[in-house]
Design an enzyme around this catalytic site. Structure first.
Site, PDB file in Angstrom:
ATOM      1  N   ARG A   1      -0.545 -10.645  10.336  1.00  0.00           N
ATOM      2  CA  ARG A   1       0.564 -10.092  11.005  1.00  0.00           C
ATOM      3  C   ARG A   1       1.992 -10.935  10.771  1.00  0.00           C
ATOM      4  O   ARG A   1       2.883 -10.678  10.760  1.00  0.00           O
ATOM      5  CB  ARG A   1       0.776  -9.680  12.424  1.00  0.00           C
ATOM      6  CG  ARG A   1      -0.315  -8.759  12.954  1.00  0.00           C
ATOM      7  CD  ARG A   1      -0.277  -7.519  11.901  1.00  0.00           C
ATOM      8  NE  ARG A   1      -1.356  -7.433  10.899  1.00  0.00           N
ATOM      9  CZ  ARG A   1      -1.272  -6.757   9.769  1.00  0.00           C
ATOM     10  NH1 ARG A   1      -0.348  -5.741   9.498  1.00  0.00           N
ATOM     11  NH2 ARG A   1      -2.138  -6.757   8.861  1.00  0.00           N
TER      12      ARG A   1
ATOM     13  N   GLN B   1      -9.450  -4.347   7.419  1.00  0.00           N
ATOM     14  CA  GLN B   1      -8.753  -3.910   8.453  1.00  0.00           C
ATOM     15  C   GLN B   1      -9.282  -2.781   9.133  1.00  0.00           C
ATOM     16  O   GLN B   1      -8.517  -1.987   9.771  1.00  0.00           O
ATOM     17  CB  GLN B   1      -7.323  -3.705   8.128  1.00  0.00           C
ATOM     18  CG  GLN B   1      -6.765  -4.897   7.631  1.00  0.00           C
ATOM     19  CD  GLN B   1      -5.126  -4.726   7.150  1.00  0.00           C
ATOM     20  OE1 GLN B   1      -4.341  -4.351   8.031  1.00  0.00           O
ATOM     21  NE2 GLN B   1      -4.798  -4.683   6.016  1.00  0.00           N
TER      22      GLN B   1
ATOM     23  N   LYS C   1       0.733  -1.186   0.225  1.00  0.00           N
ATOM     24  CA  LYS C   1       0.065   0.189  -0.011  1.00  0.00           C
ATOM     25  C   LYS C   1       1.000   1.272   0.165  1.00  0.00           C
ATOM     26  O   LYS C   1       0.639   2.198  -0.542  1.00  0.00           O
ATOM     27  CB  LYS C   1      -0.919   0.167   1.281  1.00  0.00           C
ATOM     28  CG  LYS C   1      -1.368   1.158   1.642  1.00  0.00           C
ATOM     29  CD  LYS C   1      -2.631   1.202   2.791  1.00  0.00           C
ATOM     30  CE  LYS C   1      -1.623   1.207   3.932  1.00  0.00           C
ATOM     31  NZ  LYS C   1      -0.799   2.072   4.430  1.00  0.00           N
ATOM     32  N   THR C   2       1.809   1.517   0.817  1.00  0.00           N
ATOM     33  CA  THR C   2       2.623   2.536   0.865  1.00  0.00           C
ATOM     34  C   THR C   2       3.361   2.691  -0.345  1.00  0.00           C
ATOM     35  O   THR C   2       3.637   3.986  -0.751  1.00  0.00           O
ATOM     36  CB  THR C   2       3.440   2.471   2.007  1.00  0.00           C
ATOM     37  OG1 THR C   2       2.857   2.265   3.300  1.00  0.00           O
ATOM     38  CG2 THR C   2       4.479   3.620   2.332  1.00  0.00           C
TER      39      THR C   2
ATOM     40  N   ASP D   1      -4.472   8.080   3.046  1.00  0.00           N
ATOM     41  CA  ASP D   1      -3.882   6.950   3.399  1.00  0.00           C
ATOM     42  C   ASP D   1      -4.908   6.271   4.805  1.00  0.00           C
ATOM     43  O   ASP D   1      -5.572   7.352   5.402  1.00  0.00           O
ATOM     44  CB  ASP D   1      -2.495   7.036   3.937  1.00  0.00           C
ATOM     45  CG  ASP D   1      -1.869   5.665   4.198  1.00  0.00           C
ATOM     46  OD1 ASP D   1      -2.324   4.683   3.702  1.00  0.00           O
ATOM     47  OD2 ASP D   1      -0.781   5.589   4.634  1.00  0.00           O
ATOM     48  N   GLU D   2      -5.067   4.927   4.620  1.00  0.00           N
ATOM     49  CA  GLU D   2      -5.735   4.285   5.902  1.00  0.00           C
ATOM     50  C   GLU D   2      -7.037   5.042   6.125  1.00  0.00           C
ATOM     51  O   GLU D   2      -7.711   5.208   6.958  1.00  0.00           O
ATOM     52  CB  GLU D   2      -4.933   4.699   7.170  1.00  0.00           C
ATOM     53  CG  GLU D   2      -3.612   3.873   7.445  1.00  0.00           C
ATOM     54  CD  GLU D   2      -3.675   2.538   7.350  1.00  0.00           C
ATOM     55  OE1 GLU D   2      -4.571   1.954   7.228  1.00  0.00           O
ATOM     56  OE2 GLU D   2      -2.284   2.212   7.312  1.00  0.00           O
TER      57      GLU D   2
END
Length: 691
Positions: A648, A302, A49-50, A271-272
């Site tokens: 994770r 998420q 994503k980043t 973002d997010e």
């Protein structure tokens, strides 16, 4: 408003510096090269994503979009700085600055320029959380109401000022009486107002849903919050919420500032996005209302912060609110083995309200996740400690091992076991279970019963009661220290200790509680003793004192159960004390990262990854939280939390649950979590533990 197509008709001066097709996978490339207009990027866990967001900013710049007309909104300033640093590195250049940072950071910059439009001077001050609490306490006091503490109980002890409970320690005018109804303390009042502001809801709705035990004081709560807002304006100060509330007002109200910001940014990237609240969502929509060049990046699977006010509908309804929005799904996962992803996909498929996606692995095969049933919490703790040590012996660095849990109290027994096994650990929250203020408060009652000469425990407990300020507490403790039998002196009726008239009811309540605790039954059973102390007023105190009272009370109920496993009070207190001196963990809960495994709640683990992940406490009623079954939306958020936890893990994943819960004087057979029962059997292997 001019929009820019990112599909090049020819290279700009100097040519392109980035080979996008070489650097990005097809989905990432589609997102980066998309033209103007609304764009929704559904970025699955571990899908880059980043990287995608960073390359899209670089692509905008290469396509001719002026840097100062790009707004990049992130959830931490560190994330914004890192993304912009990567952009500069990609383009091998520096130039005009992009507007980047958190909503609050950007809101602050906007308000410094336009404070006059809102009746503020440009030199306004910003209150931090402590300042906000103190100002609220001041206006409540001036309005002749009491924002003080508990029914029978506590204000944070002066001892342990480093605790997370320094709230209200300066307040020496608390209401009294175990059944008294009083206004919640300033920290809770600030939280009520903050939650209402960020979710665009009324105070009435927020109190009814989150603080129903304060409904009778709703008129006083309205009065306190209104007085707080008026005082801020009179003092020319803003709190963190104002940075968004007033920015939102600037954008909504007709005027020069509103028109300016409708034109100011040509491209907005968020973002997010799944974590935005209603207020933040409206700010973004208002900023993009003219050109609609809005890129939002996030993962609906998420979205786990509803308790903080995050509004899941922002991302879910994006294609409806922006009818011509383009949607790109990033589903290639670079983090986890195929086996871990198969389990994650199997779980999240049970959610109905989502953007369907299937994570695709890029890594080679690994081990199937293990579903580990243990006899009880103690065996679960021993398993985690032993298996973690084995992984370290195999060459996996301790920093690549994490234990995740739904609530902090789930790690209580594990912290004990790791200490006994001399395995260094660190806790992401910064505080071990027994370091938390509310836990130390309750344990202090037990310390007095076990050792009436424990002046520090006396100091902590007495300070919990209404009216007991620092001077009064110090004088009472000195008298107790001089007595041959401090507990006997405290229990005398009428009191032989000099008690200020305003504190007489408080002292009577404390004496009654200590008398009950010191009787043969409770005094010989740690669990019963702590349970009695909890229900003798501390529960009401917690609700009046802390915004997260329910979570703290969960901790204390688990503490009661845990203490019930001990045959004597000294044995229990000895183990508690040993937690303060865990080997390899010189600063409690803060062992050097390279040499310690990490313990953390799932909420705090979001965005992180480890080679080995243990997910503990997966029993029905614990995870998912029992209250979530009352709402389909709440249950789906719990499942998203489970999904975040399992994604994770890079290589090894252990899903652990105890078959028996409770304590030695009663125990309950537990079912595995509903989230375990709905998994496809082929996605895991079952482990049976032997003694």
């Amino acid at each position: 408003m001019k929009t820019y197509s990112l599909q090049p008709s020819g290279p700009p001066p100097g040519g392109y510096r980035i080979d996008y097709e070489e650097e990005l996978n097809p989905s990432q490339l589609e997102a980066v090269m998309a033209g103007g207009g609304p764009l929704l990027v559904i970025a699955g866990a571990g899908s880059g994503k980043t990287r995608t967001l960073t390359y899209r900013v670089a692509r905008l710049l290469e396509s001719g979009v002026p840097a100062d007309s790009i707004l990049l909104v992130t959830f931490t300033n560190k994330a914004a700085r890192e993304m912009l640093r990567r952009v500069e590195s990609l383009l091998d250049a520096t130039g005009p600055r992009i507007w980047g940072g958190t909503f609050h950071h950007i809101g602050h910059s906007v308000l410094r320029r336009h404070a006059a439009d809102l009746g503020y001077s440009t030199g306004f001050s910003i209150l931090d959380r402590e300042d906000s609490r103190d100002l609220m306490a001041e206006v409540v006091s001036e309005n002749k109401t009491s924002a003080a503490g508990p029914a029978a109980g506590p204000a944070t002890a002066a001892v342990g000022a480093a605790d997370d409970a320094a709230v209200g320690a300066h307040d020496d005018t608390r209401a009294h009486g175990p059944a008294a109804t009083r206004l919640p303390k300033a920290d809770v009042l600030v939280d009520i107002g903050s939650f209402a502001a960020n979710t665009l809801r009324t105070l009435d709705d927020v109190v009814a849903e989150r603080y129903p035990y304060h409904l009778e004081r709703l008129p006083e709560i309205h009065k306190a919050v209104a007085a707080y807002e008026a005082r801020k304006r009179a003092l020319q100060v803003m709190d963190f919420d104002d940075l968004l509330v007033l920015w939102h007002r600037l954008l909504r109200e007709p005027g020069e500032a509103s028109e300016l910001f409708a034109r100011r940014f040509e491209h907005i990237l968020v973002d997010e996005y799944q974590d935005t609240n209603r207020l933040q969502g409206e700010i973004v929509d208002l900023l993009a209302r003219g050109h609609r060049n809005l890129t939002v990046v996030g993962d609906d699977a998420q979205s786990i912060y509803a308790f903080r006010g995050a509004h899941f509908e922002n991302i879910l309804s994006f294609p409806t609110r922006y009818a011509n929005a383009r949607t790109v799904r990033l589903e290639v996962n670079y983090r986890s083995t195929p086996q871990v992803l198969a389990l994650a996909n199997s779980s999240i498929a049970h959610n109905h309200r989502q953007f369907p996606k299937t994570l695709q692995p890029m890594r080679p095969d690994g081990e199937r996740p293990a579903l580990v049933a243990t006899e009880d919490g103690r065996q679960q703790a021993r398993f985690v400690a032993q298996r973690a040590a084995e992984h370290v012996a195999e060459g996996i660095p301790p920093r690549e091992i994490a234990v995740l849990y739904r609530a902090h109290y789930h790690a209580l027994e594990l912290q004990m076991e790791l200490t006994r096994a001399k395995i260094p650990f660190t806790i992401r929250s910064g505080l071990k279970f027994f370091e938390q203020a509310h836990v130390k408060d309750l344990v202090a009652y037990a310390r007095i019963v076990a050792n009436p000469r424990d002046a520090m425990a006396w100091r902590r407990v007495i300070a919990l009661y209404p009216g007991m300020g620092k001077v009064t507490v110090s004088r009472i403790v000195r008298e107790l220290e001089a007595a041959a039998d401090p507990l006997a002196l405290a229990l005398l009726e009428p009191p032989r200790i000099r008690i200020p008239k305003k504190c007489e009811d408080s002292w009577k309540q404390l004496a009654r509680t200590l008398r009950d605790l010191s009787e043969p039954g409770p005094a010989g059973a740690p669990g019963s003793l702590l349970e009695l102390a909890l229900f003798a007023g501390y529960e009401d105190y917690a609700r009046d004192t802390w915004p997260n009272a329910d979570a703290r009370l969960q901790d204390l109920r688990q503490l009661v159960d845990f203490a019930g496993g001990y045959g004597s009070l000294p044995a229990f207190l000895a183990d508690v004390a040993l937690q303060a001196d865990a080997p390899g963990d010189e600063a409690p809960g803060r062992a050097p990262e390279d040499s310690a495994i990490l313990l953390t709640t799932i909420h705090q683990a979001k965005g992180l990854e480890w080679q080995v992940v243990f997910l503990i406490g997966l029993a029905e009623g614990s995870f998912p939280d029992a209250r979530s079954f009352a709402s389909a939306d709440a249950l789906e958020e719990e499942r998203r939390l489970f999904y975040v936890a399992v994604t994770r893990a890079k290589d090894h994943l252990y899903l652990c649950y105890p078959l028996v819960g409770g304590r030695t004087d009663w125990a309950a057979v537990q079912q595995p979590s509903a989230f375990l029962q709905e998994l496809e059997p082929a996605t895991y292997e079952e482990w049976r533990l032997t003694r």
